[in-house]
Design an enzyme around this catalytic site. Structure first.
Site, short mmCIF file in Angstrom:
data_model
loop_
_atom_site.label_atom_id
_atom_site.label_comp_id
_atom_site.label_asym_id
_atom_site.label_seq_id
_atom_site.Cartn_x
_atom_site.Cartn_y
_atom_site.Cartn_z
N ASP A 1 0.92 -1.25 0.01
CA ASP A 1 -0.15 -0.13 0.18
C ASP A 1 0.83 1.34 0.01
O ASP A 1 2.20 1.11 0.21
CB ASP A 1 -1.03 0.05 1.16
N TRP A 2 0.40 2.28 -0.25
CA TRP A 2 0.99 3.59 -0.25
C TRP A 2 1.92 3.87 0.85
O TRP A 2 1.68 4.00 2.01
CB TRP A 2 0.22 4.83 -0.42
#
Ligand code: BGC
Length: 745
Positions: A285-286
């Site tokens: 994820d980011w």
């Protein structure tokens, strides 16, 4: 001499053409290996690195003025938040200047539509209409892929049982079985028959895993659960997405029992790439690789990179730990070349499957972009999906539908005239578009009623805050009207990522405004706009009619008007339990019975609930009304006793007993009465959504087989156990209309 040179040139040309042709026809694994043999370690690491374009950010950004240079030198394998055919072409042209001309793959959060915005996923789930959900994802894919995007970070298949968590809006709700069917429908819609065809996107099952179980519903928070609960409740929708062919997985921000998911070898290597034999790739994820430093799981970016890649996270989204550290980690022997090669192979394989090596610009077609994105059929589908997502929670004395010929209608509330709010969280910022394609509730209602109907408007109050100075005007126009439509709820930025709320009652003084309007004695229809189940006991008790309208997307106003005025008979049912009070959270229908189950609200000792609150939720999973009514009868089970390996047929009759045509969602719940471990009081195992004309009946069939009776037994093997099972046919999880007991010998 001249002839010789010509011959050499010709031979070279012919042989390079032959090589190219041969290479293009070679099977993908061979093309991948041929390419990998030519790649340096740095080029391989480049493929594992995903950067954000600067046009839009969906996480904390570190600007990099040298991004273009990095793309040109093969240090970036993917970009996200880069949309439009022109912009993706620009970046792809830079990638084509790199030594090996490996194309970029463009990712984007296409969550519920691209330019045409569909209802938020939780609302769509309430339609229980798998075909419509597939169509919605298909249209999102058609538009986004025409804007140069290859890959969507959707569907979010996290099971969510806590409405304080802002991201409940992005998933299918609380039920594992239904969530799995919806995950399949979404993957099918995004990816189509083959992700390499224009009109399709690669899908991404996220957030792996158990992100929805964050303690206290606080986003990004820790999770702690048994392996049994993980496998039984939280993982099946991921497996369903995988079985539907999903191309990628995204890790989650949370830790589970102290292990951040982004570097969790049990999740990524043992289960996903081992037991499930997943062949696609995993993206973090980011920033979640780098965030393991904050977790206290890595001391620095290098350690974070080492732990994540070794655990099986193939691509690093935006944390830049891979690009900065993998080279030295490999040289120091802390990450093996095999691990790097496996990750690169997975990413390149998908790029080949997309056809990017054959034509890196296949998606960058501005003409197709214009045509697809303006297609009027998309708006029609969005309206259809939006109507199917509206849940009728209450309708005393058939207040709804309203007649289109009422003389005067007062349309009141802070959300009536808002436009962009209807898109909800996770809409896409499409370059060059304004908001004129979004239909506000005011516009939708105005174009529905006849010219003889006078529409009055007052805002009444704000969404938040405590100003009541608009009440008087609202009450005044309500007094002049034959009916009142009151539109209240949340702002769209109150539910979504990083939008957990401790207080999920209706914000501000909106319910006070309702009270003032009810005092006029006029019939008030309440629309509740939001991304999550809210807590609204006053409205539930006092308002005669409530439509839960969520965030419905570009066609919100039209869809809402269709339902208010009876052009569409509501058919949706809740896929998340609505609590009575915040203190009742988490509450979900498929809980265990416990040793002291209460039979009713007055049970004194047998009470696994609260003494100051009813046992029951405000609205249960599977609940939703219609303008008509349905009865259930004649339950037949062809074999009440059967052996494992056999199946039993269930049938019953549903009749539309009301005065209008409508659709009913008939639900099959099963309870395993005694197990080697305790089992839930009910589990959804099938449903049918059926359309019946008024007075019409239809027979519904379900099959009970071993799969529907299976679970993780005491020894963690998966399968059924002999014994007795209750078969329950319900109009909701609580409203069980028919019941029988069967035995598996
Ligand atoms: C979200 C993901 C999303 C990613 C890229 C993250 O903050 O958790 O769901 O796909 O950003 O936008």
């Amino acid at each position: 001499m001249k002839n010789n040179i010509l011959r050499v040139v010709l031979v070279t040309l012919v042989s390079s053409c032959t090589i190219t042709l041969f290479a293009q026809q070679a099977p993908i694994p061979q093309r991948v290996e041929t390419l990998m043999q030519q790649m340096t370690l740095q080029e391989k690491i480049g493929q594992l690195n995903q950067y954000n374009d600067d046009w839009e950010a969906t996480g904390p950004v570190t600007l990099d003025p040298n991004k273009a240079e990095k793309v040109k030198s093969g240090k970036v394998g993917s970009l996200l938040n880069c949309n439009s055919a022109a912009r993706t072409r620009h970046w792809q042209e830079l990638a084509m200047q790199s030594r090996l001309k490996i194309p970029l793959i463009f990712g984007q959060d296409v969550i519920h539509g691209y330019k045409t915005t569909f209802p938020i996923p939780l609302a769509e789930a309430c339609s229980w209409d798998l075909e419509a959900i597939t169509r919605s994802a298909r249209i999102a894919a058609a538009e986004a892929s025409a804007a140069g995007i290859h890959w969507t970070f959707a569907p979010m298949v996290d099971i969510a049982r806590d409405p304080r968590w802002g991201r409940v809006m992005e998933g299918a709700g609380e039920d594992t079985w239904l969530g799995s069917r919806i995950a399949e429908a979404q993957v099918k819609g995004f990816q189509g028959d083959h992700p390499g065809t224009p009109g399709s996107l690669i899908a991404c099952a996220k957030h792996y895993a158990a992100y929805g179980a964050a303690v206290g519903g606080r986003d990004y928070n820790s999770v702690d659960m048994s392996e049994r609960q993980l496998r039984e409740v939280y993982l099946p929708p991921f497996k369903a997405a995988l079985d539907a062919g999903v191309g990628t997985f995204m890790t989650s921000f949370n830790d589970i029992g102290g292990f951040p998911s982004t570097a969790n070898p049990f999740l990524l290597r043992t289960i996903l790439k081992g037991e499930w034999a997943f062949r696609g790739f995993v993206v973090s994820d980011w920033g979640s690789v780098g965030e393991m430093i904050n977790h206290g799981f890595a001391a620095n970016p290098a350690e974070a990179a080492m732990k994540a890649i070794n655990a099986g996270c193939d691509m690093d989204m935006e944390s830049r730990c891979y690009i900065s550290s993998l080279d030295s980690l490999v040289k120091a022997g802390k990450v093996s070349m095999d691990v790097i090669d496996d990750a690169v192979r997975r990413i390149l394989t998908l790029k080949f499957e997309l056809g990017l090596f054959d034509d890196p610009y296949k998606w960058c077609d501005t003409e197709r972009e214009k045509k697809e994105i303006g297609d009027p059929a998309h708006a029609e589908a969005a309206r259809d999906m939006a109507r199917k997502s509206i849940v009728l929670l209450k309708n005393d004395n058939h207040v709804l539908p309203l007649s289109k010929n009422l003389k005067t209608i007062a349309v009141i509330g802070p959300l009536v005239k808002l436009v962009k709010e209807n898109k909800g969280f996770w809409d896409v910022n499409v370059p060059g578009t304004d908001s004129s394609f979004i239909v506000s509730q005011w516009e939708g209602i105005k174009s529905k009623v006849g010219s003889q109907t006078r529409l009055l408007y007052a805002k009444g109050c704000d969404i938040g805050g405590n100003r009541r100075d608009g009440f008087a005007e609202a009450v005044k126009i309500a007094r002049e009207a034959d009916a009142v439509i009151l539109s209240i709820g949340e702002r769209r930025d109150m539910t979504g990522e990083a939008k957990s709320r401790s207080d999920i009652t209706i914000p501000g003084v909106q319910e006070e405004l309702l009270k003032a309007l009810l005092e006029t004695g006029k019939p008030v229809v309440v629309l509740i706009n939001t991304g999550r189940p809210l807590v609204f006991p006053f409205t539930s008790e006092k308002a005669p009619a409530i439509l839960y309208t969520w965030w419905l997307g570009s066609e919100a106003g039209n869809a809402i008007a269709d339902v208010i005025f009876g052009d569409y008979n509501p058919s949706a049912k809740l896929t998340m339990t609505f609590p009575r009070s915040i203190g009742q959270i988490p509450i979900y229908y498929n809980h265990f019975n416990t040793g002291r189950p209460a039979q009713n609200d007055s049970d004194r000792f047998y009470r696994s609930a609260y003494i100051d609150l009813s046992l029951y939720p405000q609205y249960e999973f599977g609940y939703g009304l219609s303008y008509t009514s349905f009865t259930y009868s004649n339950l037949q089970i062809d074999k009440k006793s059967f052996k494992e390996g056999e199946s039993a047929g269930v049938s019953f009759v549903v009749t539309n007993t009301g005065s209008v045509d409508g659709e009913e969602i008939a639900q099959l719940y099963i309870r395993d009465l005694v197990g080697s471990v305790v089992r839930p009081v009910a589990e959804l195992k099938d449903f049918k959504k059926i359309f019946l004309k008024k007075g019409e009946s239809a027979t519904v069939h379900f099959v009970i087989d071993a799969e529907k009776l299976s679970f993780y037994r005491a020894d963690m093997t998966y399968g059924p156990e002999p014994g007795e099972f209750d078969i329950m046919i319900g109009a909701s999880s609580r409203d069980v209309r028919l019941r029988e007991r069967v035995v598996m010998e």
